[in-house]
Design a protein around this motif. Structure first.
Motif, PDB file in Angstrom:
ATOM      1  N   ASP A 120     -10.337  -0.679   0.770  1.00 10.77           N
ATOM      2  CA  ASP A 120      -9.174  -1.482   0.363  1.00 10.77           C
ATOM      3  C   ASP A 120      -8.383  -0.887  -0.799  1.00 10.77           C
ATOM      4  O   ASP A 120      -7.540  -1.554  -1.402  1.00 10.77           O
ATOM      5  CB  ASP A 120      -9.545  -2.947   0.100  1.00 10.77           C
ATOM      6  CG  ASP A 120     -10.180  -3.270  -1.241  1.00 10.77           C
ATOM      7  OD1 ASP A 120     -10.095  -2.481  -2.193  1.00 10.77           O
ATOM      8  OD2 ASP A 120     -10.783  -4.358  -1.351  1.00 10.77           O
ATOM      9  N   LEU A 121      -8.587   0.393  -1.108  1.00 15.53           N
ATOM     10  CA  LEU A 121      -7.837   1.027  -2.198  1.00 15.53           C
ATOM     11  C   LEU A 121      -6.360   1.198  -1.865  1.00 15.53           C
ATOM     12  O   LEU A 121      -5.537   1.423  -2.757  1.00 15.53           O
ATOM     13  CB  LEU A 121      -8.447   2.392  -2.529  1.00 15.53           C
ATOM     14  CG  LEU A 121      -9.830   2.360  -3.181  1.00 15.53           C
ATOM     15  CD1 LEU A 121     -10.391   3.773  -3.329  1.00 15.53           C
ATOM     16  CD2 LEU A 121      -9.757   1.679  -4.538  1.00 15.53           C
ATOM     17  N   CYS A 122      -6.007   1.079  -0.595  1.00 11.42           N
ATOM     18  CA  CYS A 122      -4.608   1.230  -0.193  1.00 11.42           C
ATOM     19  C   CYS A 122      -3.807  -0.050  -0.367  1.00 11.42           C
ATOM     20  O   CYS A 122      -2.573  -0.021  -0.337  1.00 11.42           O
ATOM     21  CB  CYS A 122      -4.530   1.690   1.256  1.00 11.42           C
ATOM     22  SG  CYS A 122      -5.321   0.556   2.428  1.00 11.42           S
ATOM     23  N   VAL A 123      -4.479  -1.181  -0.537  1.00 11.27           N
ATOM     24  CA  VAL A 123      -3.778  -2.463  -0.530  1.00 11.27           C
ATOM     25  C   VAL A 123      -2.921  -2.660  -1.779  1.00 11.27           C
ATOM     26  O   VAL A 123      -1.721  -2.960  -1.690  1.00 11.27           O
ATOM     27  CB  VAL A 123      -4.782  -3.626  -0.399  1.00 11.27           C
ATOM     28  CG1 VAL A 123      -4.065  -4.973  -0.526  1.00 11.27           C
ATOM     29  CG2 VAL A 123      -5.509  -3.545   0.943  1.00 11.27           C
ATOM     30  N   ALA A 124      -3.499  -2.474  -2.956  1.00  2.00           N
ATOM     31  CA  ALA A 124      -2.779  -2.741  -4.199  1.00  2.00           C
ATOM     32  C   ALA A 124      -1.541  -1.873  -4.392  1.00  2.00           C
ATOM     33  O   ALA A 124      -0.515  -2.373  -4.869  1.00  2.00           O
ATOM     34  CB  ALA A 124      -3.729  -2.591  -5.383  1.00  2.00           C
ATOM     35  N   PRO A 125      -1.566  -0.577  -4.061  1.00  3.83           N
ATOM     36  CA  PRO A 125      -0.372   0.246  -4.310  1.00  3.83           C
ATOM     37  C   PRO A 125       0.824  -0.081  -3.421  1.00  3.83           C
ATOM     38  O   PRO A 125       1.946   0.312  -3.741  1.00  3.83           O
ATOM     39  CB  PRO A 125      -0.859   1.680  -4.034  1.00  3.83           C
ATOM     40  CG  PRO A 125      -2.339   1.627  -4.094  1.00  3.83           C
ATOM     41  CD  PRO A 125      -2.702   0.255  -3.617  1.00  3.83           C
ATOM     42  N   CYS A 126       0.613  -0.770  -2.304  1.00  4.31           N
ATOM     43  CA  CYS A 126       1.704  -1.016  -1.358  1.00  4.31           C
ATOM     44  C   CYS A 126       2.754  -1.931  -1.993  1.00  4.31           C
ATOM     45  O   CYS A 126       2.457  -3.087  -2.317  1.00  4.31           O
ATOM     46  CB  CYS A 126       1.168  -1.650  -0.077  1.00  4.31           C
ATOM     47  SG  CYS A 126       2.475  -2.000   1.131  1.00  4.31           S
ATOM     48  N   PRO A 127       3.991  -1.457  -2.149  1.00  9.49           N
ATOM     49  CA  PRO A 127       4.999  -2.274  -2.841  1.00  9.49           C
ATOM     50  C   PRO A 127       5.563  -3.401  -1.995  1.00  9.49           C
ATOM     51  O   PRO A 127       6.260  -4.271  -2.518  1.00  9.49           O
ATOM     52  CB  PRO A 127       6.090  -1.243  -3.180  1.00  9.49           C
ATOM     53  CG  PRO A 127       5.973  -0.213  -2.113  1.00  9.49           C
ATOM     54  CD  PRO A 127       4.510  -0.126  -1.799  1.00  9.49           C
ATOM     55  N   VAL A 128       5.301  -3.411  -0.699  1.00 12.19           N
ATOM     56  CA  VAL A 128       5.820  -4.483   0.155  1.00 12.19           C
ATOM     57  C   VAL A 128       4.714  -5.330   0.773  1.00 12.19           C
ATOM     58  O   VAL A 128       4.963  -6.119   1.686  1.00 12.19           O
ATOM     59  CB  VAL A 128       6.721  -3.895   1.273  1.00 12.19           C
ATOM     60  CG1 VAL A 128       7.994  -3.319   0.689  1.00 12.19           C
ATOM     61  CG2 VAL A 128       5.984  -2.843   2.087  1.00 12.19           C
ATOM     62  N   ASP A 129       3.491  -5.163   0.280  1.00 11.15           N
ATOM     63  CA  ASP A 129       2.354  -5.967   0.746  1.00 11.15           C
ATOM     64  C   ASP A 129       2.236  -5.981   2.268  1.00 11.15           C
ATOM     65  O   ASP A 129       2.043  -7.039   2.881  1.00 11.15           O
ATOM     66  CB  ASP A 129       2.463  -7.409   0.233  1.00 11.15           C
ATOM     67  CG  ASP A 129       2.359  -7.495  -1.277  1.00 11.15           C
ATOM     68  OD1 ASP A 129       1.632  -6.676  -1.863  1.00 11.15           O
ATOM     69  OD2 ASP A 129       3.022  -8.358  -1.882  1.00 11.15           O
ATOM     70  N   CYS A 130       2.339  -4.794   2.873  1.00 11.32           N
ATOM     71  CA  CYS A 130       2.288  -4.758   4.338  1.00 11.32           C
ATOM     72  C   CYS A 130       0.950  -4.238   4.851  1.00 11.32           C
ATOM     73  O   CYS A 130       0.835  -3.890   6.022  1.00 11.32           O
ATOM     74  CB  CYS A 130       3.443  -3.919   4.892  1.00 11.32           C
ATOM     75  SG  CYS A 130       3.267  -2.137   4.678  1.00 11.32           S
ATOM     76  N   ILE A 131      -0.075  -4.193   3.979  1.00 11.19           N
ATOM     77  CA  ILE A 131      -1.401  -3.763   4.405  1.00 11.19           C
ATOM     78  C   ILE A 131      -2.371  -4.926   4.261  1.00 11.19           C
ATOM     79  O   ILE A 131      -2.454  -5.546   3.202  1.00 11.19           O
ATOM     80  CB  ILE A 131      -1.898  -2.556   3.588  1.00 11.19           C
ATOM     81  CG1 ILE A 131      -0.917  -1.384   3.712  1.00 11.19           C
ATOM     82  CG2 ILE A 131      -3.292  -2.122   4.055  1.00 11.19           C
ATOM     83  CD1 ILE A 131      -1.301  -0.185   2.877  1.00 11.19           C
ATOM     84  N   ALA A 132      -3.089  -5.220   5.313  1.00 12.40           N
ATOM     85  CA  ALA A 132      -4.087  -6.289   5.302  1.00 12.40           C
ATOM     86  C   ALA A 132      -5.442  -5.713   5.678  1.00 12.40           C
ATOM     87  O   ALA A 132      -5.534  -4.724   6.407  1.00 12.40           O
ATOM     88  CB  ALA A 132      -3.690  -7.396   6.274  1.00 12.40           C
TER      89      ALA A 132
END
Length: 209
Positions: A120-132
């Motif tokens: 889940d390290l990819c979730v926080a950096p996403c600026p549009v919250d498009c990763i679940a």
């Protein structure tokens, strides 16, 4: 002939999800800290209680309770990108410790299901919250751990070699190597992301067909 160290043996018992929940930058640094007596053996949520017991047996010591302040064990999760909202900023690619996300700048990204470790390290950096994070529907295996370790090591090696090449170019004064101060490079990246966000907002505000 190579010698297997205690850190190697400890690393072999860790799940290799590279999630950093233990407080170290990956499984190998955590293994080295345990071997050096600098970290306890109960800081790995993906390993769970079974992982703690395996480490305790290896080190011939009592098994402490899992440190739940680091996170709770659970089923294997998988990162999923909402393709309709992805702006192609590449921040998730930069964050993934095992190169499980593929894509290009300003293009939609996707996750390789059989490679994702659920860190889940990819979730926080996403600026549009498009990763679940969603349930993977399968268990993490020893083969998964081996492949994840190899991908993590390969990525680290590539980054080191890239950094070395950049340093060599700077030392040579290579005219082809553009020298950009770190703060300027970061500003450029943030500007690119802001532009991508603006395009995404405009796309979402358009009336449907």
């Amino acid at each position: 002939m190579s010698t297997i160290t205690l850190a190697d043996r400890i690393d072999g018992l860790l799940p290799q999800t590279q999630c950093t929940k233990c407080g170290y930058d990956g499984c190998r640094p955590y293994a080295a800290a345990i071997a050096a007596g600098e970290a306890d053996i109960n800081r790995c949520p993906p390993g769970g209680e079974d992982g703690v017991r395996a480490l305790a047996a290896l080190l011939d010591r009592p098994a402490p309770a899992l440190d739940l302040s680091r996170g709770h064990p659970g089923p294997l999760m998988l990162a999923v990108v909402d393709e309709a909202h992805c702006i192609g900023c590449t921040l998730c690619i930069d964050a993934c410790p095992v190169d499980a996300i593929v894509g290009a700048p300003k293009r939609m990204h996707t996750v390789l299901d059989d490679v994702c470790t659920g860190c889940d390290l990819c979730v926080a950096p996403c600026p549009v919250d498009c990763i679940a994070m969603v349930p993977a529907g399968r268990a993490w295996t020893a083969d998964d751990a081996r492949h994840a370790r190899a991908r993590h090591d390969g990525r680290a090696r590539r980054l080191r070699e890239g950094a070395g090449a950049d340093a060599d170019a700077d030392r040579r004064g290579d005219a082809a190597a553009e020298e950009v101060p770190p703060h300027e490079a970061e500003a450029r990246k943030r500007a690119a992301i802001e532009n991508a966000l603006a395009r995404a907002r405009a796309r979402r505000s358009r009336p449907g067909p």
